[in-house]
Design a protein around this motif. Structure first.
Motif, short mmCIF file in Angstrom:
data_model
loop_
_atom_site.label_atom_id
_atom_site.label_comp_id
_atom_site.label_asym_id
_atom_site.label_seq_id
_atom_site.Cartn_x
_atom_site.Cartn_y
_atom_site.Cartn_z
N LEU A 137 0.91 -1.08 0.00
CA LEU A 137 0.04 -0.28 -0.04
C LEU A 137 0.75 1.30 -0.08
CD1 LEU A 137 -2.64 -1.06 2.72
CD2 LEU A 137 -3.04 -1.01 0.46
N GLY A 138 2.11 1.07 0.29
CA GLY A 138 3.01 2.21 0.33
C GLY A 138 4.11 2.49 -0.35
N CYS A 139 3.86 2.26 -1.65
CA CYS A 139 5.31 2.23 -2.64
C CYS A 139 5.63 3.62 -2.80
CB CYS A 139 4.74 1.55 -3.93
SG CYS A 139 3.42 2.40 -4.85
N ASN A 140 4.72 4.74 -2.78
CA ASN A 140 5.17 6.05 -3.27
C ASN A 140 5.01 7.10 -1.98
OD1 ASN A 140 5.92 5.86 -5.56
ND2 ASN A 140 4.01 6.10 -6.63
N SER A 141 4.92 6.56 -0.74
CA SER A 141 4.60 7.22 0.51
C SER A 141 4.75 6.55 1.75
CB SER A 141 3.23 7.90 0.46
OG SER A 141 2.17 6.68 0.64
N ASP A 142 4.60 7.22 2.92
CA ASP A 142 4.65 6.46 4.16
C ASP A 142 3.24 6.47 4.78
OD1 ASP A 142 4.99 5.77 6.83
OD2 ASP A 142 6.99 5.92 6.53
N MET A 143 2.64 5.53 4.75
CA MET A 143 1.18 5.33 5.12
C MET A 143 1.16 5.57 6.73
SD MET A 143 -0.74 4.96 2.42
CE MET A 143 -2.32 4.61 3.37
N VAL A 144 2.01 5.17 7.44
CA VAL A 144 1.83 5.58 8.89
C VAL A 144 1.82 7.10 9.15
CG1 VAL A 144 3.01 5.37 11.14
CG2 VAL A 144 2.61 3.55 9.80
N LEU A 145 2.75 7.66 8.48
CA LEU A 145 2.44 9.17 8.37
C LEU A 145 1.45 9.82 7.66
CD1 LEU A 145 4.10 12.06 8.48
CD2 LEU A 145 4.78 11.68 6.14
N GLU A 146 0.91 9.39 6.65
CA GLU A 146 -0.39 9.64 5.94
C GLU A 146 -1.60 9.68 6.94
OE1 GLU A 146 -2.29 8.18 2.25
OE2 GLU A 146 -4.01 8.93 3.54
N ASN A 147 -1.45 8.44 7.85
CA ASN A 147 -2.53 8.10 8.66
C ASN A 147 -2.89 9.15 9.65
OD1 ASN A 147 -4.55 6.16 9.30
ND2 ASN A 147 -3.38 5.97 11.31
#
Ligand code: SF4
Length: 336
Positions: A137-147
């Motif tokens: 899910l996080g190939c172009n970003s950091d999903m924990v940060l986005e969350n």
């Protein structure tokens, strides 16, 4: 580390059609953060024209938009498929960041509102593929940060929790996992915590969580029932790297929960460094360390460098030795 508060927000008008978009705009308006309408998140002319030296300033901006192309692509490393999900870009400034090779100075955080459309696409894919597969899910970003901004990671973890034949996976360099501990994941999500020696995190992974906090986050997620991996990435062969990495593995062994170590899987990725990283870092962070060592590195494709085999191969052997010595129960997924 405090959660991210943007200096300015750029938004596509279409985000007002989404509840999440409306809520975010209202929140930032109430905080007196300047809001600027844009035509498209990937064509913000006034940001495109900024010089390299403004890179770190632009990292403080947040872009709200919708993802136009949702193409799920096969992968043969951490997952079977890569899903372009609800963000691209990041607020941190790791000196080697791969996003800079894609987006150049415009690798600030963009968040997309059309998550329902994305999960529908994933569900269609799962139905078509039939067998059990892993989705990144996080190939172009950091999903924990986005969350911390959208809550989208918790939401998608719960969506995967309801699905058969699918595991969600993501890697992170942040420790903001508390929101995820109560998610109904149903064992269908794995987290890969990305680590490096403390000295490298301090000098190179600017704006990310500390080593101890990341390890603590891994322990918390494990206690909450998630499967946990370690993503040793990227391995950087700076002077003294052998000692730094050995100390890191020793500490991982000491700090990770014993039961976690039994199920641990490990990915190791040697650094690829872009010429664009070099120019942007030199102009925007002139005091930062220079990671481009042409003595140790060779060209890899267009505009990128990687370690010469003469340095990389013995280093791989040493890293494997550390894993066998300090984390003997862990499995190595891959080393590249
Ligand atoms: S945390 Fe990941 S995405 Fe963010 S700057 Fe560092 S390498 Fe890039």
């Amino acid at each position: 580390m405090k959660p991210f508060i943007p200096l300015r927000v750029y938004y596509e008008e279409v985000v007002k059609e989404y509840k999440q978009g409306k809520n975010l705009l209202k929140k930032y308006e109430d905080m007196d953060i300047p809001l600027k309408p844009i035509k498209a998140h990937h064509k913000i002319e006034e940001l495109r024209q900024r010089p390299n030296k403004e890179f770190t300033k632009m990292k403080k901006y947040l872009i709200l938009g919708t993802r136009k192309t949702i193409r799920i692509t096969p992968n043969d490393k951490s997952a079977d498929f890569i899903v372009p999900f609800t963000s691209s870009g990041c607020t941190a400034s790791c000196l080697y960041c791969y996003l800079v090779c894609h987006f150049n100075t415009n690798s600030y955080l963009r968040v997309y509102m059309n998550r329902d459309e994305m999960i529908k696409k994933v569900k269609r894919k799962i139905k078509k593929v039939k067998e059990h597969k892993v989705y990144e899910l996080g190939c172009n970003s950091d999903m924990v940060l986005e969350n911390t901004i959208t809550g989208n990671l918790k939401w998608v973890i719960e969506e995967f929790g309801k699905l058969e034949n699918a595991t969600a996976t993501f890697a992170t360099k942040f420790d903001f996992v508390d929101d995820l501990l109560t998610a109904k994941h149903n064992g269908h999500t794995q987290m890969r915590i990305s680590i490096n020696p403390k000295e490298i995190i301090r000098k190179v992974e600017l704006g990310t969580s500390s080593f101890k906090k990341r390890i603590n986050a891994a322990n918390k997620m494990f206690k909450a029932g998630y499967k946990i991996g370690l993503n040793i990435a990227p391995v950087i062969l700076e002077d003294g790297w052998e000692v730094m990495y050995e100390n890191m593995f020793m500490e991982v062994n000491k700090l990770l929960l014993p039961k976690l170590k039994k199920q641990l899987f490990i990915e190791v990725i040697f650094m690829t460094y872009g010429v664009s990283n070099y120019y942007i870092n030199t102009e925007s962070m002139p005091k930062a360390v220079n990671l481009l060592d042409k003595g140790k590195m060779r060209p890899k494709g267009i505009g990128k460098y990687t370690y010469r085999n003469k340095y990389r191969n013995p280093a791989e052997k040493i890293i494997r030795g550390y894993i066998n010595k300090y984390l003997p129960e862990a499995s190595i997924s891959y080393i590249v």
